[in-house]
Design a protein around this motif. Structure first.
Motif, PDB file in Angstrom:
ATOM      1  N   GLY A 140       0.682  -1.462   0.145  1.00  0.00           N
ATOM      2  CA  GLY A 140      -0.110   0.145  -0.056  1.00  0.00           C
ATOM      3  C   GLY A 140       0.887   1.287   0.139  1.00  0.00           C
ATOM      4  N   VAL A 141       1.987   1.137  -0.353  1.00  0.00           N
ATOM      5  CA  VAL A 141       3.094   2.283  -0.499  1.00  0.00           C
ATOM      6  C   VAL A 141       2.832   2.932  -1.824  1.00  0.00           C
ATOM      7  N   SER A 142       3.103   4.347  -1.818  1.00  0.00           N
ATOM      8  CA  SER A 142       2.944   5.077  -3.149  1.00  0.00           C
ATOM      9  C   SER A 142       4.144   4.594  -4.037  1.00  0.00           C
ATOM     10  N   PRO A 143       3.606   4.396  -5.402  1.00  0.00           N
ATOM     11  CA  PRO A 143       4.744   4.053  -6.290  1.00  0.00           C
ATOM     12  C   PRO A 143       5.702   5.275  -6.448  1.00  0.00           C
ATOM     13  N   SER A 144       5.633   6.310  -6.144  1.00  0.00           N
ATOM     14  CA  SER A 144       6.453   7.576  -6.264  1.00  0.00           C
ATOM     15  C   SER A 144       7.707   7.228  -5.449  1.00  0.00           C
ATOM     16  N   THR A 145       7.777   6.320  -4.193  1.00  0.00           N
ATOM     17  CA  THR A 145       8.889   5.768  -3.685  1.00  0.00           C
ATOM     18  C   THR A 145       9.784   5.002  -4.409  1.00  0.00           C
ATOM     19  N   VAL A 146       9.365   4.349  -5.509  1.00  0.00           N
ATOM     20  CA  VAL A 146       9.952   3.434  -6.473  1.00  0.00           C
ATOM     21  C   VAL A 146      10.766   4.026  -7.568  1.00  0.00           C
ATOM     22  N   PRO A 147      12.275   4.076  -7.373  1.00  0.00           N
ATOM     23  CA  PRO A 147      12.971   4.449  -8.657  1.00  0.00           C
ATOM     24  C   PRO A 147      12.827   3.968  -9.966  1.00  0.00           C
ATOM     25  N   GLY A 148      12.968   4.355 -10.942  1.00  0.00           N
ATOM     26  CA  GLY A 148      12.982   4.016 -12.093  1.00  0.00           C
ATOM     27  C   GLY A 148      11.693   3.501 -12.915  1.00  0.00           C
ATOM     28  N   ILE A 149      10.651   4.222 -12.570  1.00  0.00           N
ATOM     29  CA  ILE A 149       9.316   4.014 -13.404  1.00  0.00           C
ATOM     30  C   ILE A 149       8.759   5.342 -13.577  1.00  0.00           C
ATOM     31  N   VAL A 150       7.806   5.184 -14.458  1.00  0.00           N
ATOM     32  CA  VAL A 150       6.774   6.339 -15.049  1.00  0.00           C
ATOM     33  C   VAL A 150       5.581   5.903 -14.804  1.00  0.00           C
ATOM     34  N   TYR A 151       4.738   6.685 -14.008  1.00  0.00           N
ATOM     35  CA  TYR A 151       3.134   5.987 -13.323  1.00  0.00           C
ATOM     36  C   TYR A 151       2.220   7.274 -13.752  1.00  0.00           C
ATOM     37  N   ARG A 152       1.103   6.790 -13.796  1.00  0.00           N
ATOM     38  CA  ARG A 152      -0.017   7.674 -13.973  1.00  0.00           C
ATOM     39  C   ARG A 152      -0.542   8.267 -12.637  1.00  0.00           C
ATOM     40  N   GLN A 153      -1.089   9.550 -12.658  1.00  0.00           N
ATOM     41  CA  GLN A 153      -1.360  10.154 -11.272  1.00  0.00           C
ATOM     42  C   GLN A 153      -2.312  11.388 -11.539  1.00  0.00           C
ATOM     43  N   GLU A 154      -3.494  11.235 -11.267  1.00  0.00           N
ATOM     44  CA  GLU A 154      -4.452  12.469 -11.398  1.00  0.00           C
ATOM     45  C   GLU A 154      -4.344  12.943 -12.819  1.00  0.00           C
ATOM     46  N   GLY A 155      -4.558  11.970 -13.820  1.00  0.00           N
ATOM     47  CA  GLY A 155      -4.413  12.595 -15.285  1.00  0.00           C
ATOM     48  C   GLY A 155      -3.197  13.030 -16.007  1.00  0.00           C
ATOM     49  N   ALA A 156      -2.182  12.803 -15.108  1.00  0.00           N
ATOM     50  CA  ALA A 156      -0.851  13.151 -15.647  1.00  0.00           C
ATOM     51  C   ALA A 156       0.060  11.960 -15.102  1.00  0.00           C
ATOM     52  N   HIS A 157       1.296  11.896 -15.890  1.00  0.00           N
ATOM     53  CA  HIS A 157       2.373  10.871 -15.628  1.00  0.00           C
ATOM     54  C   HIS A 157       3.419  11.441 -14.786  1.00  0.00           C
ATOM     55  N   VAL A 158       4.007  10.631 -13.905  1.00  0.00           N
ATOM     56  CA  VAL A 158       4.997  11.066 -13.140  1.00  0.00           C
ATOM     57  C   VAL A 158       6.206  10.048 -13.142  1.00  0.00           C
ATOM     58  N   GLU A 159       7.413  10.737 -13.525  1.00  0.00           N
ATOM     59  CA  GLU A 159       8.611  10.076 -13.548  1.00  0.00           C
ATOM     60  C   GLU A 159       9.472   9.994 -12.295  1.00  0.00           C
ATOM     61  N   THR A 160       9.774   9.042 -11.685  1.00  0.00           N
ATOM     62  CA  THR A 160      10.400   9.020 -10.373  1.00  0.00           C
ATOM     63  C   THR A 160      12.128   9.071 -10.927  1.00  0.00           C
ATOM     64  N   ARG A 161      12.814   9.004  -9.858  1.00  0.00           N
ATOM     65  CA  ARG A 161      14.395   9.141  -9.876  1.00  0.00           C
ATOM     66  C   ARG A 161      14.932   7.997 -10.468  1.00  0.00           C
ATOM     67  N   PRO A 162      15.845   8.148 -11.496  1.00  0.00           N
ATOM     68  CA  PRO A 162      16.501   6.889 -12.074  1.00  0.00           C
ATOM     69  C   PRO A 162      16.620   5.740 -11.077  1.00  0.00           C
ATOM     70  N   ALA A 163      16.470   4.525 -11.491  1.00  0.00           N
ATOM     71  CA  ALA A 163      16.916   3.499 -10.607  1.00  0.00           C
ATOM     72  C   ALA A 163      18.344   3.125 -10.907  1.00  0.00           C
ATOM     73  N   ALA A 164      19.117   2.556  -9.700  1.00  0.00           N
ATOM     74  CA  ALA A 164      20.594   2.291  -9.868  1.00  0.00           C
ATOM     75  C   ALA A 164      21.010   1.032 -10.536  1.00  0.00           C
ATOM     76  N   THR A 165      21.911   1.024 -11.413  1.00  0.00           N
ATOM     77  CA  THR A 165      22.199  -0.110 -12.200  1.00  0.00           C
ATOM     78  C   THR A 165      22.535  -1.327 -11.067  1.00  0.00           C
ATOM     79  N   ILE A 166      22.098  -2.562 -11.471  1.00  0.00           N
ATOM     80  CA  ILE A 166      22.227  -3.711 -10.747  1.00  0.00           C
ATOM     81  C   ILE A 166      23.730  -3.884 -10.691  1.00  0.00           C
ATOM     82  N   LYS A 167      24.342  -4.160  -9.443  1.00  0.00           N
ATOM     83  CA  LYS A 167      25.687  -4.183  -9.349  1.00  0.00           C
ATOM     84  C   LYS A 167      26.195  -5.864  -9.306  1.00  0.00           C
ATOM     85  N   ASP A 168      25.171  -6.719  -8.768  1.00  0.00           N
ATOM     86  CA  ASP A 168      25.747  -8.029  -8.908  1.00  0.00           C
ATOM     87  C   ASP A 168      24.698  -8.930  -9.618  1.00  0.00           C
ATOM     88  N   LEU A 169      24.893  -9.370 -10.632  1.00  0.00           N
ATOM     89  CA  LEU A 169      23.873 -10.111 -11.423  1.00  0.00           C
ATOM     90  C   LEU A 169      23.598 -11.289 -11.052  1.00  0.00           C
TER      91      LEU A 169
END
Length: 521
Positions: A140-169
């Motif tokens: 139940g946490v807002s997607p705004s806390t998740v880096p690396g996504i774009v999501y819809r919110q109240e008719g607009a789209h919101v882009e979060t901060r970039p996600a970190a590159t995976i360090k250890d595959l």
């Protein structure tokens, strides 16, 4: 959560000729979600050639909380991905729709503006970002806390901060259990086939590619772990053929040697296909006996062009001499060579195609994969060549198999004829035919015959398609205008709703290049 992964029904001529491959990227994203306790299922609409109605039925049957899609052939598969998400909204309106891959990573704003069926876009690598997104939604946490996504919110789209590159595959496993019937995935006439990834990224800066921009830096998995996984796939699921989904698996000679040695130690009869730079083949000449022993049957080398000036301009970092030497070295060690040759970097004349034919014949490859330049909006080459004119506005044909850019000197029909003649001339040379008929290695002889037969099917089908649907002779907009328009186009704008190698993670091999390498491969 109940999560349904749908491999979109993007069916290219090459997949019909070579065989369908597993939706590796979707499996990469699914593995961590399964381990986190989420219920996941895969619907492979590509392999089963499913219609929109059939996809809707599958979605209704599973009743998911989330529908996710993406594809390795990211640009040409975009219309098919949107078809899937449109079907998801009709079948299960309450389910969240998630779209990932290279194309949506770089065109997120246009997609969110023009495609109302897309709720969330995953930008960049998918494993960690998708897991964080699903866990946030479950809690139940807002997607705004998740880096690396774009999501819809109240008719607009919101882009979060970039996600970190995976360090250890090594921390992220593949959801192999979602494949219910491995017999559905048999490629290149060798039997059950899988895609496995040893590394991601490429340290080189070829200006038309863009792989180094997407993956940021070259990273690798444990060589022994990858070898063990291939052995497990053979012993558990009868896998006989593995396509390495690496942009540049030989970036480190030491690690590549460790992988080959570990695979030899596993002692399983699995054949490998990989895309390797010609310069690395020459550098690693001493490893070629080990590559052969490990099961390498064919290597795709992207020579791109036979013109030294163009090679320098696109920052390929190789020479025609090295390309020729690499082919000879592979033949000496019983490994088939396939050359990836791209036309369209420059506005060629007839003499350029004749020179290419002479040069490629001098290289004497076993197979040729002739392709058309396919620009990506994020690549340096596109920025440097924005004045080139676009003649193909059907996005599903941006697949390396169709001419996209016009030429001032030759018509599309002439260019198409020269490419088809180039393929015939290379594959039907006396030396090439003699190898197909009488090669002393029975396995290689069988594989060359299979490749020749199925490549001819693709060749014939492409001619039939060209006759039915020839491209325009001239372009109505420049490349810069095309991408500028594409980034803000509404849903039903030109080319945006057309329907036609799958993934939230991989543009392979890798990438679009890898996808079409097969026919080829």
């Amino acid at each position: 959560m109940r999560i349904l992964f749908v491999n979109p029904p993007y069916i290219s001529l090459t997949s019909r000729g070579v065989g369908h491959q597993i939706p590796f990227g979707l499996l990469c994203v699914a593995g961590p979600l399964i381990d986190a306790g989420h219920e996941c299922r895969l619907v492979d609409a590509e392999r089963h050639h499913m219609t929109a109605d059939e996809i809707e039925e599958a979605i209704v049957d599973f009743a998911p909380d989330m529908v996710m899609t993406g594809h390795a052939g990211s640009t040409p598969a975009h219309p098919a991905c949107i078809l899937v998400l449109d079907a998801a909204k009709r079948a299960c309106p309450q389910a969240l729709t998630v779209y990932g891959g290279v194309y949506p990573t770089y065109h997120a704003a246009a997609i969110m503006t023009g495609e109302p069926s897309v709720d969330i876009i995953i930008k960049g690598e998918g494993e960690a970002t998708t897991l964080a997104l699903v866990q946030a939604l479950s809690d139940g946490v807002s997607p705004s806390t998740v880096p690396g996504i774009v999501y819809r919110q109240e008719g607009a789209h919101v882009e979060t901060r970039p996600a970190a590159t995976i360090k250890d595959l090594n921390d992220w496993r593949i959801g192999w259990e979602l494949i219910e019937n491995w017999d559905l995935y048999q490629c290149f006439g060798i039997g059950r086939a899988a895609i496995v990834q040893f590394s991601r990224g490429c340290p080189h800066r070829c200006n038309y590619c863009g792989q180094y921009q997407f993956w940021s830096r070259w990273r690798y998995r444990s060589p022994k772990a990858v070898a063990a996984e291939i052995a497990w796939l053979h012993r558990t699921h009868g896998i006989c053929f593995v396509d390495l989904a690496d942009e540049n698996p030989t970036s480190s000679k030491r690690l590549w040697r460790e992988f080959l040695e570990a695979l030899v130690e596993e002692n399983v009869p699995v054949r490998l296909f990989a895309t390797i730079r010609a310069t690395d083949i020459v550098r690693d000449a001493d490893l070629l006996p080990l590559m052969k022993k490990a099961g390498m049957i064919c290597v795709l080398m992207g020579i791109e062009t036979t013109d030294p000036t163009t090679l320098a301009a696109i920052r390929k970092g190789s020479t025609t001499r090295e390309d020729q030497q690499a082919v000879a070295l592979l033949r000496q060690h019983g490994i088939l060579s396939m050359l990836g040759h791209i036309v369209g970097f420059e506005e060629e004349r007839l003499a350029d195609y004749l020179r290419a034919l002479r040069q490629i014949s001098l290289y004497d490859p076993d197979l040729l994969n002739a392709m058309y330049l396919t620009p990506h909006s994020w690549s340096d080459w596109t920025a440097e060549n924005g004045e080139r004119r676009v003649i193909e506005t059907d996005r599903s044909k941006w697949d390396y198999r169709h001419q996209l850019l016009s030429s001032r000197h030759l018509s599309p029909a002439m260019i198409f004829a020269m490419v088809k003649l180039l393929e015939v001339a290379v594959h039907c040379r006396p030396r090439a035919l003699l190898r197909i008929l009488f090669h002393r290695d029975r396995e290689l002889r069988r594989h060359m015959r299979w490749s020749f037969r199925f490549s001819f099917r693709v060749w014939r089908a492409e001619i039939a398609e060209f006759i039915r649907q020839p491209p325009p002779k001239t372009g109505r907009m420049t490349l810069a205008e095309w991408f500028g328009k594409a980034q803000v186009a509404p849903k039903h704008a030109e080319g945006a709703n057309d329907t036609h190698r799958g993934t939230l993670v991989i543009e392979t091999t890798a990438a679009d290049m890898k996808q079409v390498g097969a026919s080829q491969k």
